[in-house]
Design a protein around this motif. Structure first.
Motif, mmCIF file in Angstrom:
data_model
loop_
_atom_site.group_PDB
_atom_site.id
_atom_site.type_symbol
_atom_site.label_atom_id
_atom_site.label_comp_id
_atom_site.label_asym_id
_atom_site.label_seq_id
_atom_site.Cartn_x
_atom_site.Cartn_y
_atom_site.Cartn_z
ATOM 1 N N GLY A 233 150.079 -72.608 -55.152
ATOM 2 C CA GLY A 233 149.364 -71.343 -55.265
ATOM 3 C C GLY A 233 149.406 -70.528 -53.996
ATOM 4 O O GLY A 233 148.711 -69.518 -53.877
ATOM 5 N N ASP A 238 154.154 -68.143 -54.692
ATOM 6 C CA ASP A 238 154.055 -67.056 -55.664
ATOM 7 C C ASP A 238 155.194 -66.057 -55.469
ATOM 8 O O ASP A 238 155.816 -65.594 -56.432
ATOM 9 C CB ASP A 238 152.713 -66.334 -55.524
ATOM 10 C CG ASP A 238 151.581 -67.067 -56.230
ATOM 11 O OD1 ASP A 238 151.871 -68.051 -56.946
ATOM 12 O OD2 ASP A 238 150.412 -66.674 -56.055
ATOM 13 N N LYS A 263 154.775 -69.193 -63.550
ATOM 14 C CA LYS A 263 154.387 -70.116 -62.482
ATOM 15 C C LYS A 263 153.603 -69.440 -61.359
ATOM 16 O O LYS A 263 153.143 -70.109 -60.442
ATOM 17 C CB LYS A 263 155.631 -70.788 -61.896
ATOM 18 C CG LYS A 263 156.351 -71.693 -62.885
ATOM 19 C CD LYS A 263 157.532 -72.395 -62.232
ATOM 20 C CE LYS A 263 158.222 -73.329 -63.203
ATOM 21 N NZ LYS A 263 159.323 -74.080 -62.564
ATOM 22 N N ARG A 265 150.579 -68.077 -59.485
ATOM 23 C CA ARG A 265 149.160 -68.416 -59.569
ATOM 24 C C ARG A 265 148.272 -67.251 -59.169
ATOM 25 O O ARG A 265 147.225 -67.016 -59.720
ATOM 26 C CB ARG A 265 148.864 -69.634 -58.693
ATOM 27 C CG ARG A 265 149.540 -70.897 -59.198
ATOM 28 C CD ARG A 265 148.886 -71.387 -60.481
ATOM 29 N NE ARG A 265 149.620 -72.499 -61.058
ATOM 30 C CZ ARG A 265 150.454 -72.398 -62.071
ATOM 31 N NH1 ARG A 265 150.685 -71.221 -62.624
ATOM 32 N NH2 ARG A 265 151.078 -73.447 -62.555
#
Length: 334
Positions: A233, A238, A263, A265
């Motif tokens: 995260g 990201d 995917k 976050r």
């Protein structure tokens, strides 16, 4: 993972945060001193009193009203003292320049390269590229020069570790491994140059390094089958998947683009908000729905028995808590 850094990871998930914070403290607020400036071969006064006067002049320039006046005074100081190096001064000047929204990108890039030039660490150059070059559309040739500087610094750090013969020194060495950030940034540069295929290849290499370093963890069941991957995260992870999604979309692989987008976050700070805007834009282009909440299950298995000392030195075994919910948190010090 191979190479001198392979056995040096300490707390794969937490260490990058700590190291980045330490590096960023130098990035944002490090101060020049006569000793540090001489070591970098910079223009320093011969006496402490002269250095204090020079430092005061720099502080006065930074204390000017924000905007055009502070820009003029900081640039005048740097022209008068071309070898003076204070990261605070560069940060103030660059932020004021890009804040005007009417600036010469090549001029800002030259200041950023000057900012990074005397530094020996591998973190600062790649951090500057991530902070400024994509957001403000600065020259990519300059970004590539900074990445080259980061790679060369990383090579020196690796060589120094290889030459270190004292095992205790190895154990006491704490470093920030910037390979993931370097590969990620290079992939973003390729994407900005419209080389989608090259960007996806480079970004996949960055993803493999992120797994190697613990930024992306793999969750397996009792049969060692991969159930799912757990992304940390972090903003960089990201950014990796947003960039991969954009690269696949440009290649026409909308299915892979959607999988990468799922995917991401997200978070609550300014950088994460910028990423969130890019995610929403890609979702509209790909007609992708927001990801559903994920639930991962595996059949229950008995935990391995262990015994540890509590804070008072009393041995405590996992079996002491049989039938109760136990949360285990593992930490380390160095």
């Amino acid at each position: 993972m191979s190479g001198p850094l392979s056995g040096r990871r300490i707390l794969p998930v937490l260490l990058p945060v700590l190291a980045a914070a330490v590096a960023l403290s130098f990035l944002l607020g490090a101060e020049s001193s006569p000793r540090a400036s001489r070591a970098a071969g910079q223009d320093t006064p011969r006496s402490l009193a002269e250095w204090r006067a020079l430092r005061k002049a720099a502080d006065d320039a930074m204390a000017a009203p924000r905007g055009p006046q502070r820009i003029r005074e900081c640039e005048a100081f740097l022209r008068q003292h071309p070898n003076y190096h204070d990261p605070r001064l560069y940060r103030v000047l660059v932020d004021d320049l890009v804040g005007t929204m009417r600036f010469d990108p090549a001029h800002v890039a030259r200041i950023l390269e000057r900012w990074a030039a005397p530094e020996e660490d591998s973190y600062l150059p790649v951090a500057l590229v991530g902070m400024y070059y994509f957001r403000y559309h600065l020259p990519l040739d300059s970004a590539e020069r900074l990445l080259k500087q980061a790679r060369e610094a990383l090579g020196r750090e690796q060589a120094a570790l290889e030459k270190e013969s004292d095992p205790r020194a190895h154990e006491q060495t704490i470093y920030f491994d910037p390979r993931f950030e370097i590969e990620l940034t290079e992939g973003r540069i390729l994407l900005a140059r419209r080389d989608a295929a090259g960007a996806v290849k480079k970004l996949r290499e960055a993803e493999a390094i992120a797994r190697d370093l613990g930024e992306i963890m793999t969750l397996r069941d009792s049969r060692r089958e991969i159930v799912r991957e757990l992304e940390s995260g972090s903003q960089d992870v990201d950014r990796l998947y947003v960039s991969l999604s954009e690269g696949y979309a440009r290649l026409g692989d909308r299915s892979s683009a959607r999988r990468c987008l799922a995917k991401v976050r997200g978070g609550g700070d300014a950088e994460s908000q910028e990423i969130s805007r890019e995610v929403e834009k890609l979702r509209r282009e790909l007609k992708a729905a927001p990801p559903a909440l994920a639930e991962t299950r595996s059949e229950p298995m008995p935990a391995h028995e262990f015994t540890l000392d509590d804070l008072e030195g009393k041995p405590v075994s996992l079996s002491d808590y049989r039938g109760r919910v136990v949360l285990v948190m593992l930490w380390t010090t160095w």
